[in-house]
Write a protein that holds these residues in place. Structure first.
Motif, PDB file in Angstrom:
ATOM      1  N   UNK A 109      34.014  33.757  39.900  1.00  0.00           N
ATOM      2  CA  UNK A 109      34.040  32.893  39.056  1.00  0.00           C
ATOM      3  C   UNK A 109      33.520  31.541  39.236  1.00  0.00           C
ATOM      4  N   UNK A 110      34.163  31.126  40.219  1.00  0.00           N
ATOM      5  CA  UNK A 110      33.883  29.776  40.796  1.00  0.00           C
ATOM      6  C   UNK A 110      32.368  29.535  41.357  1.00  0.00           C
ATOM      7  N   UNK A 111      31.909  30.625  42.068  1.00  0.00           N
ATOM      8  CA  UNK A 111      30.578  30.834  42.418  1.00  0.00           C
ATOM      9  C   UNK A 111      29.540  30.878  41.184  1.00  0.00           C
ATOM     10  N   UNK A 112      30.087  31.418  40.253  1.00  0.00           N
ATOM     11  CA  UNK A 112      29.059  31.317  38.879  1.00  0.00           C
ATOM     12  C   UNK A 112      29.018  29.973  38.384  1.00  0.00           C
TER      13      UNK A 112
ATOM     14  N   UNK B 274      27.639  50.259  47.644  1.00  0.00           N
ATOM     15  CA  UNK B 274      27.288  49.626  46.610  1.00  0.00           C
ATOM     16  C   UNK B 274      28.284  49.068  45.633  1.00  0.00           C
ATOM     17  N   UNK B 275      29.729  49.788  45.664  1.00  0.00           N
ATOM     18  CA  UNK B 275      30.734  49.625  44.907  1.00  0.00           C
ATOM     19  C   UNK B 275      31.696  48.725  45.487  1.00  0.00           C
ATOM     20  N   UNK B 276      31.473  48.035  46.625  1.00  0.00           N
ATOM     21  CA  UNK B 276      32.536  47.269  47.122  1.00  0.00           C
ATOM     22  C   UNK B 276      32.059  46.043  47.024  1.00  0.00           C
ATOM     23  N   UNK B 277      32.956  45.361  46.136  1.00  0.00           N
ATOM     24  CA  UNK B 277      32.802  44.137  45.333  1.00  0.00           C
ATOM     25  C   UNK B 277      32.741  42.985  46.687  1.00  0.00           C
ATOM     26  N   UNK B 278      33.615  43.279  47.717  1.00  0.00           N
ATOM     27  CA  UNK B 278      33.656  42.218  48.690  1.00  0.00           C
ATOM     28  C   UNK B 278      32.338  41.916  49.439  1.00  0.00           C
ATOM     29  N   UNK B 279      31.325  42.902  49.699  1.00  0.00           N
ATOM     30  CA  UNK B 279      30.210  43.022  50.279  1.00  0.00           C
ATOM     31  C   UNK B 279      29.133  42.134  49.245  1.00  0.00           C
ATOM     32  N   UNK B 280      29.313  42.288  48.149  1.00  0.00           N
ATOM     33  CA  UNK B 280      28.529  41.769  47.138  1.00  0.00           C
ATOM     34  C   UNK B 280      28.859  40.095  47.080  1.00  0.00           C
ATOM     35  N   UNK B 281      29.990  39.709  47.178  1.00  0.00           N
ATOM     36  CA  UNK B 281      30.654  38.666  47.159  1.00  0.00           C
ATOM     37  C   UNK B 281      30.329  37.791  48.334  1.00  0.00           C
TER      38      UNK B 281
ATOM     39  N   UNK C 244      32.452  31.686  32.397  1.00  0.00           N
ATOM     40  CA  UNK C 244      33.396  31.653  33.624  1.00  0.00           C
ATOM     41  C   UNK C 244      34.404  30.612  33.577  1.00  0.00           C
ATOM     42  N   UNK C 245      34.320  29.538  32.870  1.00  0.00           N
ATOM     43  CA  UNK C 245      35.315  28.679  32.484  1.00  0.00           C
ATOM     44  C   UNK C 245      36.431  29.207  31.746  1.00  0.00           C
ATOM     45  N   UNK C 246      36.102  30.124  30.680  1.00  0.00           N
ATOM     46  CA  UNK C 246      37.076  30.818  29.878  1.00  0.00           C
ATOM     47  C   UNK C 246      37.850  31.696  30.750  1.00  0.00           C
ATOM     48  N   UNK C 247      37.026  32.308  31.676  1.00  0.00           N
ATOM     49  CA  UNK C 247      38.055  33.509  32.280  1.00  0.00           C
ATOM     50  C   UNK C 247      38.824  32.808  33.631  1.00  0.00           C
ATOM     51  N   UNK C 248      38.313  31.646  34.104  1.00  0.00           N
ATOM     52  CA  UNK C 248      39.152  30.921  34.928  1.00  0.00           C
ATOM     53  C   UNK C 248      40.469  30.248  34.374  1.00  0.00           C
ATOM     54  N   UNK C 249      40.398  29.572  33.082  1.00  0.00           N
ATOM     55  CA  UNK C 249      41.442  29.276  32.232  1.00  0.00           C
ATOM     56  C   UNK C 249      42.192  30.241  32.142  1.00  0.00           C
TER      57      UNK C 249
ATOM     58  N   UNK D 241      31.183  42.072  37.567  1.00  0.00           N
ATOM     59  CA  UNK D 241      30.885  43.420  36.845  1.00  0.00           C
ATOM     60  C   UNK D 241      31.699  44.588  37.647  1.00  0.00           C
ATOM     61  N   UNK D 242      31.993  44.476  39.127  1.00  0.00           N
ATOM     62  CA  UNK D 242      32.838  45.256  39.634  1.00  0.00           C
ATOM     63  C   UNK D 242      34.103  45.104  39.743  1.00  0.00           C
ATOM     64  N   UNK D 243      34.490  43.774  39.551  1.00  0.00           N
ATOM     65  CA  UNK D 243      36.053  43.365  39.682  1.00  0.00           C
ATOM     66  C   UNK D 243      36.155  42.233  38.821  1.00  0.00           C
ATOM     67  N   UNK D 244      36.914  42.500  37.614  1.00  0.00           N
ATOM     68  CA  UNK D 244      37.266  41.545  36.606  1.00  0.00           C
ATOM     69  C   UNK D 244      37.881  40.399  37.163  1.00  0.00           C
TER      70      UNK D 244
END
Length: 147
Positions: A81-84, A41-48, A119-124, A72-75
């Motif tokens: 972020x693009x997915x959001x 459950x802690x593997x962010x790649x599988x969630x992605x 998401x926009x703020x974090x991507x910028x 949440x798992x990987x800032x």
């Protein structure tokens, strides 16, 4: 039959998901990815991967939740972020009346706006610290501001 015997074989579940995706069998691939998430459950790649399969199969509300889980798992994970951004755009602007009833889910428009802005703020922020050409940064900034 292999996975019936060796249920905990993560690589086998990942390979099976990949095979299903190559055949465009998204529900079966989603099942395999759910099993992977149960095992790790802690593997962010599988969630992605799971979020991307959900988005492709038009389960936008659940895809948005999974993209948020990746963050949440990987800032500052750019793909998430693009997915959001894609999910919030699709949820705020349903393309047809038939799909709007399926897409709405439990997320209100204020929450979607806040998620989109974050998401926009974090991507910028991510792109402001990357070393790339100024014109590329300007194009990205313009696209993010418009969406």
């Amino acid at each position: 039959k292999f996975l019936d015997v060796y249920y905990n074989d993560v690589e086998a579940w990942l390979e099976l998901a990949s095979l299903y995706l190559s055949q465009h069998l998204y529900q079966q691939a989603a099942f395999c990815l759910e099993e992977l998430i149960l095992l790790q459950p802690q593997n962010h790649f599988y969630h992605l991967k799971y979020a991307e399969v959900l988005y492709t199969s038009d389960n936008i509300p659940l895809a948005l939740k999974e993209y948020c889980r990746v963050i949440e798992l990987c800032d500052d994970y750019v793909r998430a972020l693009y997915g959001i951004k894609l999910c919030t755009h699709k949820l705020r602007n349903p393309s047809s009346p038939a799909s709007s009833s399926k897409i709405t889910g439990n997320t209100d428009s204020h929450t979607l706006s806040v998620l989109n802005e974050l998401a926009t703020e974090r991507l910028l922020h991510v792109y402001s610290h990357k070393k790339c050409a100024k014109d590329i940064k300007d194009i990205i900034r313009e696209w993010l501001q418009d969406s």
